[in-house]
Write an enzyme that holds these catalytic residues in place. Structure first.
Site, mmCIF file in Angstrom:
data_model
loop_
_atom_site.group_PDB
_atom_site.id
_atom_site.type_symbol
_atom_site.label_atom_id
_atom_site.label_comp_id
_atom_site.label_asym_id
_atom_site.label_seq_id
_atom_site.Cartn_x
_atom_site.Cartn_y
_atom_site.Cartn_z
ATOM 1 N N LYS A 53 0.428 39.553 37.061
ATOM 2 C CA LYS A 53 1.640 39.573 36.227
ATOM 3 C C LYS A 53 1.657 40.902 35.486
ATOM 4 C CE LYS A 53 1.919 34.614 35.248
ATOM 5 N NZ LYS A 53 1.833 33.599 34.178
ATOM 6 N N HIS A 103 2.333 41.461 29.612
ATOM 7 C CA HIS A 103 3.349 40.922 28.710
ATOM 8 C C HIS A 103 3.123 41.433 27.289
ATOM 9 C CE1 HIS A 103 5.741 37.971 26.487
ATOM 10 N NE2 HIS A 103 6.365 37.763 27.620
ATOM 11 N N HIS A 126 0.559 39.982 24.817
ATOM 12 C CA HIS A 126 -0.876 40.285 24.830
ATOM 13 C C HIS A 126 -1.223 41.490 23.944
ATOM 14 C CE1 HIS A 126 -2.295 37.368 27.755
ATOM 15 N NE2 HIS A 126 -1.212 37.600 28.448
#
Length: 579
Positions: A139, A142, A145
């Site tokens: 992924k 984001h 994080h």
């Protein structure tokens, strides 16, 4: 150098009260500055002496304060002693204060300033393992994080600066049923060509598509379960695809970490502990801790009465492990491999119960070292958006912080010529992100505000960087003026004394941060220092002063610059020298 004065006051108290001087160190603290009000340098808490048994707790506290103050005599170091409300105040000889506080900066001991304090003797030393950032592979990084990454980096920096041996670990979310979905989905919707061109974007698109399909496609759900089982059984085709996803992700994440000035010693992950997780299940079983629920899952009873009112699931009904099972295996493996003296997990506060259960189970398994494990929780960031709308990816936030900062710098009349304005804007933009995040208690949620965050005036990361760059400019312009020796009597103005009184608190601020692992103490200390430096720029000019005065003032400014830069580095902020 606060410890020099703290020790002298403690010796004076030890002689008067017939106690070891070490007993008085925790009761002595530097006095915070108050606006437009002269303050003493140190205060002694009488209630602290009562609670430690040095003074009787039954007597009148104010009477004790006044009696002790009258017994203490002034000398060449302490020029004034006075009783306050439950405290005794000490004022240091001004010339000696200047001399001792600025002494380390003439001996090239700038980086050690405040770090050799006896206050740190009570802190846990040895090896500290910090687990932070910990995004999920396959992924894009984001924005959610960001907090774990910068908070963990601060804790690791702080522990390292205080002399601990620090292991920085990134525990990747690289295992679990979501990889069953992604593996099965990639077989149907994936494309190796697109994976090469824009790897994480393509995996993200596949993941969104497969999740949507799986909602009403039972065959796809079954394919996902099959793929994850193949992974757990080490079937080569499934493992090869998974490894490709993992390597691509780590490579992409390292670019983000480089921008943030963050590094890791170890990239670990749940996958490293999948086999050990089965061993944990066997250990739980042999200790009689593993029970089977009505649903057929494996659980550990954590209720105090043993009535299964509070259980933690460690095994699915099909025998596959869960996140907590792998966390148990990881913790046991780490203590054997790294022999840590403390382990710190940095995650959002929604995982507080997970870590509470993790530590409970480890203790139930007989691992007493679980008491040395600690969870540092943090709140959510609200309203983090870019100009294009809702933000998802951290890269977009970093780009926007840099671009907005570059725009602000181009608009400002004070901006200096620099070799790489974009790189400076990047560093200052990231400082702004970090300082906005660190100003309050970590557990609090906060609202993200681009405009407030990037202000050059006010309590921001931009203000820290601007102050540091301005000090560097002053030192550069006066190269050759500063001398090894200076006359302390030329720095007795209240503006100079204010800065030095504030620096007396530096070791206490680091000590407080080391105890509760909150960056707000250091951030607020540095912001206050910057305000004091701004006043000193106005009131203590170097240009146009006599050589002796210029040398003394430059020593003050270079000392303040050093402490500011050291503090910024502990926060994870890279100081810029021009802006």
């Amino acid at each position: 150098m606060a410890c020099f004065f703290r020790r002298i006051i403690a010796e004076k108290l030890g002689r008067t009260l017939q106690h070891s001087e070490d007993a008085f160190i925790p009761a002595l603290s530097a006095v915070p500055l108050f606006k437009k009000q002269q303050t003493p340098d140190f205060k002694l808490s009488i209630s602290s002496l009562r609670s430690s048994g040095i003074l009787p707790s039954s007597a009148d506290i104010q009477q004790q304060t006044e009696d002790l103050a009258s017994q203490l005599k002034q000398d060449s170091v302490v020029e004034d002693i006075s009783a306050g409300s439950g405290v005794i105040n000490f004022k240091i000889n001004r010339k000696l204060l200047v001399q001792k506080m600025l002494e380390p900066f003439g001996k090239e001991e700038d980086e050690k300033f405040g770090l050799n304090s006896e206050l740190f003797n009570t802190l846990k030393k040895g090896t500290t393992l910090v687990e932070y950032s910990s995004p999920n592979i396959a992924k894009k990084f984001h924005a959610g994080h960001l907090r774990s990454t910068i908070i963990g980096n601060f804790i690791a920096n702080l522990k390292q600066s205080l002399g601990n041996s620090v292991i920085r670990m990134n525990y990747l979310g690289d295992w679990g049923m979501q990889f069953g979905l992604l593996g099965a989905g990639f077989g149907q919707f994936g494309c190796q060509e697109k994976l090469k061109q824009n790897p994480l974007q393509h995996l993200f698109e596949v993941y969104v598509q497969v999740n949507k399909e799986a909602e009403h496609n039972e065959d796809l759900k079954q394919a996902a379960r099959n793929f994850f089982r193949q992974l757990e059984q080490h079937e080569s085709e499934a493992v090869s695809l998974w490894q490709q996803f993992r390597e691509i992700t780590v490579d992409e994440y390292q670019h983000i970490y480089k921008r943030l000035g963050v590094h890791f010693d170890i990239y670990s992950g749940e996958s490293f502990h999948q086999d050990q997780a089965q061993e944990v299940v066997q250990q739980l079983q042999s200790r009689g801790l593993l029970k089977t629920s009505e649903k057929g899952t494996g659980v550990v009873d954590l209720s105090s009465t043993g009535d299964m009112s509070s259980v933690c699931t460690v095994l699915r009904s099909d025998g596959t492990t869960l996140y907590i099972t792998r966390d148990l295996a990881a913790a046991i493996d780490r203590t054997e491999k790294y022999c840590f003296d403390e382990m710190i997990y940095v995650t959002d506060k929604s995982q507080a119960n997970h870590f509470h259960q993790l530590f409970q189970i480890l203790l139930a398994m007989g691992h007493s070292w679980a008491d040395r494990c600690r969870h540092v929780p943090f709140g959510l960031v609200r309203g983090m958006k870019t100009r294009s709308g809702e933000v998802v990816f951290l890269e977009d936030v970093l780009d926007e912080a840099r671009d907005r900062m570059l725009h602000n710098m181009n608009q400002a009349k004070t901006t200096k010529e620099m070799d790489d304005p974009k790189d400076t804007a990047e560093k200052v933009g990231i400082s702004a992100l970090i300082v906005q995040d660190f100003k309050g208690p970590l557990q609090s949620d906060y609202t993200f505000d681009w405009d407030r965050m990037l202000q050059a005036q006010g309590d921001t990361g931009v203000f820290l960087q601007y102050t540091h760059a301005r000090l560097c400019s002053l030192i550069r312009k006066n190269e050759g003026v500063e001398a090894a020796l200076f006359d302390p009597s030329l720095l007795l103005e209240q503006t100079s004394i204010n800065i030095l009184q504030h620096l007396l608190r530096y070791d206490e601020v680091l000590h407080q941060s080391a105890q509760d692992l909150q960056p707000k103490h250091l951030v607020n200390f540095l912001l206050k220092l910057c305000h004091l430096i701004a006043s000193a720029h106005r009131e203590l000019p170097v240009k146009g002063s006599s050589q002796d005065v210029a040398q003394a003032r430059l020593r003050l400014f270079s000392g303040a610059c050093s402490v500011l830069a050291n503090g910024m580095r502990i926060l994870g902020v890279t100081p810029v020298e021009k802006m």
